[in-house]
Design an enzyme around this catalytic site. Structure first.
Site, PDB file in Angstrom:
ATOM      1  N   THR A 142      -1.309  -5.023   5.681  1.00  0.00           N
ATOM      2  CA  THR A 142      -0.263  -4.102   5.731  1.00  0.00           C
ATOM      3  C   THR A 142       0.276  -3.792   7.200  1.00  0.00           C
ATOM      4  O   THR A 142      -0.412  -3.958   7.820  1.00  0.00           O
ATOM      5  CB  THR A 142      -0.842  -2.706   5.380  1.00  0.00           C
ATOM      6  OG1 THR A 142      -1.320  -2.734   4.042  1.00  0.00           O
ATOM      7  CG2 THR A 142       0.404  -1.708   5.477  1.00  0.00           C
TER       8      THR A 142
ATOM      9  N   ASP B 263       3.145  -3.732   2.407  1.00  0.00           N
ATOM     10  CA  ASP B 263       2.090  -4.563   2.338  1.00  0.00           C
ATOM     11  C   ASP B 263       2.548  -6.032   2.385  1.00  0.00           C
ATOM     12  O   ASP B 263       3.642  -6.106   1.972  1.00  0.00           O
ATOM     13  CB  ASP B 263       1.289  -4.692   0.670  1.00  0.00           C
ATOM     14  CG  ASP B 263       0.453  -3.160   0.763  1.00  0.00           C
ATOM     15  OD1 ASP B 263       0.173  -2.619   1.620  1.00  0.00           O
ATOM     16  OD2 ASP B 263       0.300  -2.769  -0.425  1.00  0.00           O
TER      17      ASP B 263
ATOM     18  N   TYR C 286      -2.713  -9.074  -2.470  1.00  0.00           N
ATOM     19  CA  TYR C 286      -2.625  -8.200  -1.497  1.00  0.00           C
ATOM     20  C   TYR C 286      -3.357  -8.951  -0.228  1.00  0.00           C
ATOM     21  O   TYR C 286      -4.550  -9.533  -0.445  1.00  0.00           O
ATOM     22  CB  TYR C 286      -3.274  -6.982  -1.543  1.00  0.00           C
ATOM     23  CG  TYR C 286      -3.406  -5.984  -0.336  1.00  0.00           C
ATOM     24  CD1 TYR C 286      -2.270  -5.450   0.325  1.00  0.00           C
ATOM     25  CD2 TYR C 286      -4.745  -6.010   0.300  1.00  0.00           C
ATOM     26  CE1 TYR C 286      -2.487  -4.642   1.377  1.00  0.00           C
ATOM     27  CE2 TYR C 286      -4.678  -5.286   1.536  1.00  0.00           C
ATOM     28  CZ  TYR C 286      -3.680  -4.660   2.164  1.00  0.00           C
ATOM     29  OH  TYR C 286      -3.549  -3.957   3.296  1.00  0.00           O
TER      30      TYR C 286
ATOM     31  N   TRP D 273       1.220  -2.089  -3.930  1.00  0.00           N
ATOM     32  CA  TRP D 273       2.698  -2.396  -3.524  1.00  0.00           C
ATOM     33  C   TRP D 273       3.348  -3.791  -3.594  1.00  0.00           C
ATOM     34  O   TRP D 273       4.377  -3.910  -3.386  1.00  0.00           O
ATOM     35  CB  TRP D 273       2.994  -1.960  -2.148  1.00  0.00           C
ATOM     36  CG  TRP D 273       2.681  -0.318  -1.959  1.00  0.00           C
ATOM     37  CD1 TRP D 273       1.657   0.460  -1.715  1.00  0.00           C
ATOM     38  CD2 TRP D 273       3.761   0.618  -2.650  1.00  0.00           C
ATOM     39  NE1 TRP D 273       1.626   1.744  -1.910  1.00  0.00           N
ATOM     40  CE2 TRP D 273       3.071   1.992  -2.317  1.00  0.00           C
ATOM     41  CE3 TRP D 273       5.028   0.585  -3.097  1.00  0.00           C
ATOM     42  CZ2 TRP D 273       3.607   3.221  -2.655  1.00  0.00           C
ATOM     43  CZ3 TRP D 273       5.638   1.966  -3.327  1.00  0.00           C
ATOM     44  CH2 TRP D 273       4.979   3.051  -3.073  1.00  0.00           C
TER      45      TRP D 273
ATOM     46  N   TRP E 118       5.658   2.320   1.329  1.00  0.00           N
ATOM     47  CA  TRP E 118       5.564   3.826   1.424  1.00  0.00           C
ATOM     48  C   TRP E 118       5.814   4.261   2.943  1.00  0.00           C
ATOM     49  O   TRP E 118       6.015   3.456   3.704  1.00  0.00           O
ATOM     50  CB  TRP E 118       4.242   4.339   0.968  1.00  0.00           C
ATOM     51  CG  TRP E 118       3.051   4.155   1.810  1.00  0.00           C
ATOM     52  CD1 TRP E 118       2.524   4.911   2.873  1.00  0.00           C
ATOM     53  CD2 TRP E 118       2.276   2.869   1.829  1.00  0.00           C
ATOM     54  NE1 TRP E 118       1.447   4.195   3.458  1.00  0.00           N
ATOM     55  CE2 TRP E 118       1.377   3.028   2.836  1.00  0.00           C
ATOM     56  CE3 TRP E 118       2.457   1.634   1.075  1.00  0.00           C
ATOM     57  CZ2 TRP E 118       0.284   2.018   3.207  1.00  0.00           C
ATOM     58  CZ3 TRP E 118       1.568   0.547   1.616  1.00  0.00           C
ATOM     59  CH2 TRP E 118       0.327   0.792   2.316  1.00  0.00           C
TER      60      TRP E 118
ATOM     61  N   ASP F  43      -3.179   2.737   4.573  1.00  0.00           N
ATOM     62  CA  ASP F  43      -4.269   2.473   3.570  1.00  0.00           C
ATOM     63  C   ASP F  43      -4.478   0.870   3.151  1.00  0.00           C
ATOM     64  O   ASP F  43      -3.753   0.488   2.513  1.00  0.00           O
ATOM     65  CB  ASP F  43      -4.159   3.157   2.149  1.00  0.00           C
ATOM     66  CG  ASP F  43      -5.366   2.947   1.279  1.00  0.00           C
ATOM     67  OD1 ASP F  43      -6.475   2.086   1.689  1.00  0.00           O
ATOM     68  OD2 ASP F  43      -5.262   3.310   0.215  1.00  0.00           O
TER      69      ASP F  43
END
Length: 177
Positions: free
Chosen positions: A167, A122, A164, A155, A103, A78
């Site tokens: 990822t 991230d 951010y 994250w 994750w 995501d």
């Protein structure tokens, strides 16, 4: 016959002696010992070198595009793809750093039909780039109370730079059956 064998042995003995004397003149004892030691140590260290044990099955097969959301490794990703934001599939772009928490997803590689654990980190510290590919694939996502399996969190919260950027999807290993 015995005389022939004796003369052959004398000839071999002279050839061996001549070769040994020539080698002794050309190479010192220390250089021979150093080269022998280097060969022994190098041979002992060779099994410790890293090599790809996956047989290439864990990577993109020919024709697969790692810059699209339907690449198998992104099944629970995501966010923005780092390989369209200045980094690679597994490395953050320069100027950003990987989140200290992440994750994990379990994705099936269609090339070998095995499930792999994929850690999604991230990359933090830079503003998001326009034009990067955004993916929202939540295959087998768990609710928010299962933090390590939930991808809708910032994250970067554990990092000093909380902004951010993108990822990455790093293979952790083959999932147990």
């Amino acid at each position: 016959m015995i005389q022939f064998i004796e003369s052959l042995l004398r000839l071999m003995d002279k050839a061996t002696e001549a070769g040994s004397r020539h080698a002794a003149r050309q190479y010192g004892r220390r250089s021979v010992l150093a080269k022998t030691g280097a060969a022994l140590i190098g041979g002992a260290l060779l099994p410790m070198l890293p090599f790809d044990r996956t047989g290439g099955s864990a990577f993109a097969a020919e024709g697969e595009d790692e810059t699209t959301c339907d690449y198998w490794r992104y099944c629970a990703l995501d966010g923005n793809l780092c390989n369209t934001s200045g980094g690679t599939t597994t490395a953050c772009p320069p100027g950003s750093s990987a989140s200290k928490v992440s994750w994990v997803g379990t994705c099936r590689n269609p090339n070998d039909n095995k499930d792999y654990l994929v850690s999604y980190n991230d990359c933090c510290g830079k503003a998001s780039v326009s034009g990067s590919t955004f993916c929202f694939t939540s295959e087998r996502e768990r609710p928010g109370y299962r933090m390590g399996l939930y991808n809708d969190i910032n994250w970067c919260m554990a990092n000093t730079d909380k902004g951010y950027h993108c990822t990455v999807a790093v293979l952790v290993g083959v999932a147990d059956e």
